[in-house]
Structures are given as C-alpha cells and as structure tokens.
Design an enzyme around this catalytic site. Sequence first.
Site, mmCIF file in Angstrom:
data_model
loop_
_atom_site.group_PDB
_atom_site.id
_atom_site.type_symbol
_atom_site.label_atom_id
_atom_site.label_comp_id
_atom_site.label_asym_id
_atom_site.label_seq_id
_atom_site.Cartn_x
_atom_site.Cartn_y
_atom_site.Cartn_z
ATOM 1 N N TYR A 26 -5.736 -12.846 15.919
ATOM 2 C CA TYR A 26 -4.566 -13.080 15.054
ATOM 3 C C TYR A 26 -4.322 -14.582 14.906
ATOM 4 C CZ TYR A 26 0.136 -13.148 13.138
ATOM 5 O OH TYR A 26 1.224 -13.400 12.331
ATOM 6 N N ARG A 50 0.821 -1.221 0.000
ATOM 7 C CA ARG A 50 0.000 0.000 0.000
ATOM 8 C C ARG A 50 0.844 1.256 0.000
ATOM 9 N NH1 ARG A 50 -2.981 -1.142 5.408
ATOM 10 N NH2 ARG A 50 -0.806 -1.721 5.718
ATOM 11 N N THR A 89 10.762 -7.546 12.548
ATOM 12 C CA THR A 89 10.446 -6.757 11.353
ATOM 13 C C THR A 89 9.627 -5.549 11.841
ATOM 14 O OG1 THR A 89 8.378 -7.974 11.082
ATOM 15 C CG2 THR A 89 10.295 -8.869 9.921
ATOM 16 N N GLU A 90 8.722 -5.043 11.020
ATOM 17 C CA GLU A 90 7.805 -3.994 11.503
ATOM 18 C C GLU A 90 6.561 -4.607 12.148
ATOM 19 O OE1 GLU A 90 6.994 -1.249 8.309
ATOM 20 O OE2 GLU A 90 9.101 -0.732 8.093
ATOM 21 N N PHE A 91 6.532 -5.936 12.210
ATOM 22 C CA PHE A 91 5.343 -6.651 12.694
ATOM 23 C C PHE A 91 4.877 -6.172 14.073
ATOM 24 C CE2 PHE A 91 3.588 -10.268 15.078
ATOM 25 C CZ PHE A 91 2.536 -10.660 14.257
ATOM 26 N N PRO A 125 6.301 -19.303 10.597
ATOM 27 C CA PRO A 125 7.415 -18.807 11.414
ATOM 28 C C PRO A 125 6.991 -18.458 12.838
ATOM 29 C CG PRO A 125 7.113 -17.485 9.384
ATOM 30 C CD PRO A 125 5.868 -18.301 9.608
ATOM 31 N N GLY A 126 7.968 -18.505 13.714
ATOM 32 C CA GLY A 126 7.845 -17.920 15.050
ATOM 33 C C GLY A 126 8.370 -16.501 14.985
ATOM 34 N N LYS A 130 -4.524 -16.950 11.439
ATOM 35 C CA LYS A 130 -3.423 -17.771 10.918
ATOM 36 C C LYS A 130 -3.785 -19.260 10.933
ATOM 37 C CE LYS A 130 -0.491 -14.599 9.659
ATOM 38 N NZ LYS A 130 -0.094 -14.423 8.250
ATOM 39 N N ASN A 145 2.037 -13.029 1.447
ATOM 40 C CA ASN A 145 2.782 -12.645 2.651
ATOM 41 C C ASN A 145 2.124 -11.492 3.407
ATOM 42 O OD1 ASN A 145 5.401 -12.032 4.272
ATOM 43 N ND2 ASN A 145 5.094 -10.165 3.068
HETATM 44 P P1 NDP Z 1 5.852 -6.231 8.334
HETATM 45 O O1 NDP Z 1 4.900 -5.376 9.078
HETATM 46 O O2 NDP Z 1 7.289 -5.865 8.352
HETATM 47 O O3 NDP Z 1 5.353 -6.363 6.818
HETATM 48 C C1 NDP Z 1 4.010 -6.547 6.488
HETATM 49 C C2 NDP Z 1 3.784 -6.261 5.008
HETATM 50 O O4 NDP Z 1 2.395 -6.491 4.717
HETATM 51 C C3 NDP Z 1 4.095 -4.827 4.629
HETATM 52 O O5 NDP Z 1 4.807 -4.809 3.426
HETATM 53 C C4 NDP Z 1 2.719 -4.191 4.434
HETATM 54 O O6 NDP Z 1 2.791 -3.234 3.404
HETATM 55 C C5 NDP Z 1 1.900 -5.406 3.970
HETATM 56 N N1 NDP Z 1 0.477 -5.206 4.217
HETATM 57 C C6 NDP Z 1 -0.162 -5.111 5.419
HETATM 58 N N2 NDP Z 1 -1.463 -4.888 5.242
HETATM 59 C C7 NDP Z 1 -1.658 -4.819 3.888
HETATM 60 C C8 NDP Z 1 -2.800 -4.596 3.072
HETATM 61 N N3 NDP Z 1 -4.016 -4.397 3.589
HETATM 62 N N4 NDP Z 1 -2.652 -4.589 1.716
HETATM 63 C C9 NDP Z 1 -1.440 -4.772 1.197
HETATM 64 N N5 NDP Z 1 -0.315 -5.014 1.896
HETATM 65 C C10 NDP Z 1 -0.441 -5.014 3.229
HETATM 66 O O7 NDP Z 1 5.647 -7.703 8.928
HETATM 67 P P2 NDP Z 1 6.327 -9.127 8.560
HETATM 68 O O8 NDP Z 1 7.210 -9.020 7.403
HETATM 69 O O9 NDP Z 1 6.856 -9.674 9.815
HETATM 70 O O10 NDP Z 1 5.016 -9.946 8.211
HETATM 71 C C11 NDP Z 1 4.801 -10.608 6.981
HETATM 72 C C12 NDP Z 1 3.872 -11.781 7.206
HETATM 73 O O11 NDP Z 1 4.501 -12.712 8.074
HETATM 74 C C13 NDP Z 1 2.535 -11.441 7.856
HETATM 75 O O12 NDP Z 1 1.527 -12.215 7.241
HETATM 76 C C14 NDP Z 1 2.728 -11.870 9.308
HETATM 77 O O13 NDP Z 1 1.511 -12.204 9.928
HETATM 78 C C15 NDP Z 1 3.622 -13.074 9.128
HETATM 79 N N6 NDP Z 1 4.415 -13.503 10.269
HETATM 80 C C16 NDP Z 1 5.285 -12.638 10.878
HETATM 81 C C17 NDP Z 1 6.057 -13.083 11.944
HETATM 82 C C18 NDP Z 1 6.988 -12.190 12.688
HETATM 83 O O14 NDP Z 1 7.345 -12.533 13.847
HETATM 84 N N7 NDP Z 1 7.433 -11.082 12.140
HETATM 85 C C19 NDP Z 1 5.999 -14.483 12.374
HETATM 86 C C20 NDP Z 1 5.043 -15.279 11.671
HETATM 87 C C21 NDP Z 1 4.317 -14.812 10.637
HETATM 88 P P3 NDP Z 1 2.020 -1.828 3.370
HETATM 89 O O15 NDP Z 1 1.876 -1.350 4.776
HETATM 90 O O16 NDP Z 1 2.893 -0.956 2.527
HETATM 91 O O17 NDP Z 1 0.736 -2.149 2.687
HETATM 92 C C1 8X3 Z 2 3.880 -13.861 14.446
HETATM 93 C C2 8X3 Z 2 4.535 -14.812 15.368
HETATM 94 O O1 8X3 Z 2 4.611 -15.656 17.707
HETATM 95 O O2 8X3 Z 2 4.437 -13.250 17.365
HETATM 96 O O3 8X3 Z 2 3.027 -14.574 13.627
HETATM 97 O O4 8X3 Z 2 2.526 -14.673 16.979
HETATM 98 S S1 8X3 Z 2 3.985 -14.601 16.918
#
Ligand code: NDP
Ligand code: 8X3
Length: 252
Positions: A153, A34, A188-190, A183-184, A157, A87
């Site tokens: 959440y 986005r 990131t920005e998560f 993944p665990g 998942k 993703n």
């Molecule tokens: P980030 O927040 O770093 O990245 C998330 C990405 O998703 C961004 O590029 C964001 O882009 C995009 N995004 C979010 N909402 C939307 C939307 N409505 N439309 C389009 N794009 C969207 O997080 P991660 O890289 O960590 O997360 C990636 C995936 O991995 C997610 O599904 C997350 O649930 C999963 N995950 C993460 C873990 C972790 O510990 N980090 C562990 C397990 C799973 P933008 O804002 O520009 O749209």
């Molecule tokens: C993100 C991993 O463990 O923070 O999916 O829920 S956790």
Amino acid sequence: MNKTLLVTGATSGFGRAIAARFANNGFNVIITGRRKERLAEVESELLKTGTGKVVALNFDVRNAGEVNAAIGSLPQEWKKIDILVNNAGLAAGSEHIDQGSTDDWDRMIDTNLKGLLYVTKAVAPLMVEAGSGHIINIGSIAGKEPYESGNVYCASKAAVKSLSKSMRIDLVKHNIKVTCIEPGMAETEFALVRFHGDAEKAKSIYKGIDAMTADDIAGIVYWCATLPAHVCINELEVTPTQQATIVHKNIR
Ligand code: NDP
Ligand code: 8X3
C-alpha cells in the site's frame, strides 16, 4: 457556465463527500464507482441537494476498456472536465511482506496505480484540448513514510506521489494543474476494506484518535480546486491533530 468535476470512487468516503461538496456549490458532477446501487443512491442524493447536473458512470478503474468506454460515452457537453479527482483506491491486507497475499498486492497496484493512470489517460487529453484543467490525486502519508505491514500500500501511494510530480511537469505547458493530497487517518470504509470486512478490527484502528472525516478532506479538495487560476497547491499533507507522524500502533 457551471464547471464540471469528475471524481472516481464516489460511492463511499472521500469521493462521496467530494461529490457532495462540489454539487452543493453549483458544479456539474460526474460520479463513478463499481457498486451500481450505491452509485444510484449517491446520484439521487446529489440531485436533491446540489444545484448542478449529475452523471453516474459505473466502471472498474482497473479495466482500461471499461474506463475508456465510460468516459468516451459522455455527451459532448460533459467532456469539458475542469477537475478530475483520482480518488478510487484501497489498502488490502496488513501482513508482513513474507506473508502477504499476491491477490491483495495485485488489487492495490491495479487500483491505486494502474487505475489512476487509465482514468488520467482518458481525461487528460480532453483537458489538453480545452487548454485548462486540474487533476487532484489522492495520495497518502503512507506514500511518504512506509510503516510496518504497509509495504505494498505504501509503495502504491509513493508511486502516486511520484506520478503526480511527473504529470505536473508534463502538463504544465497545457495550463493544467496537478495536486497530490496526502491524508493521514480518516474514518471511512477504508479500514473495513483493508481488513477484508472485519468491522471490529476496522473500528479498533481509530481507538484513542480523533480521526479526520471524509468531509474534512472534501473541504480541502474544494479549497485547492477553487484557488485563483495562477495558484497551484502541488502537495498537501494533512493528518488528524493527534497524528504527528504515522502512528499505526493498532494495525497488527
Ligand atoms: P472508501 O473505502 O470509503 O472509498 C473508496 C472508494 O474507491 C469507493 O467509492 C470504491 O467504490 C472506490 N473503488 C475502490 N476500488 C475501485 C475500483 N477498482 N474501481 C472503481 N472504484 C473503486 O475509502 P476512502 O474514501 O478512505 O479512500 C479514498 C482514497 O483515499 C483512496 O485512494 C485511499 O487510499 C485514500 N486515503 C484514505 C485514507 C483514510 O485514512 N481513509 C488516508 C489517505 C488516503 P466501489 O467499491 O463502489 O467501486
Ligand atoms: C491511509 C492512511 O495512515 O492508514 O492512506 O496508511 S494510513
């Protein structure tokens, strides 16, 4: 001919690292997200370091109209998508179920579940037509093991996990692989998104844990996507070495 990858959520974290990994290995890459400026920044970075071509699509996965228009607008040669990585996703909030925000719940369900479905619905028919493809869904260990305050959440998942199996069963006769990566903790920005921009709280989540990096996940996705044609990783759970199970002692 170079293969083509489409990765959603390539403006940050896993998606950005996945795009770089494939671009640096000669793939043509379609990046989506986005945040327009970030997308442009990632695009120019990939063009500098990668050897394939790059297309950037700016859309919100929650909007089926935007998804269809963006993927429909791809030139014909970009419509042979070999690998789709679903993703884009997020956690929003960390409240107990009685105190949660319905706006946060909608965001998670609309992004993690409905968004993944909309993108799949736009890309899977192209793979069926081509007679091959690989869909990689980013699930989470949260989808296997619910934890305190993870409620919606975790449920979103768990749905990704279930859908991945259904998709594999439906698409196997078209020679399409479906992989769910779970993944665990990865930094990131998560967590920043989960805690609505509270950087201090986000940082505290990883205290005392040598968390995974986005690059760790990119390497795993790349490995799954480049195995021989007759081999499919169906599910893959990966955690930091220090996270034997869900540890969320810092989440509340
Ligand atoms: P980030 O927040 O770093 O990245 C998330 C990405 O998703 C961004 O590029 C964001 O882009 C995009 N995004 C979010 N909402 C939307 C939307 N409505 N439309 C389009 N794009 C969207 O997080 P991660 O890289 O960590 O997360 C990636 C995936 O991995 C997610 O599904 C997350 O649930 C999963 N995950 C993460 C873990 C972790 O510990 N980090 C562990 C397990 C799973 P933008 O804002 O520009 O749209
Ligand atoms: C993100 C991993 O463990 O923070 O999916 O829920 S956790």
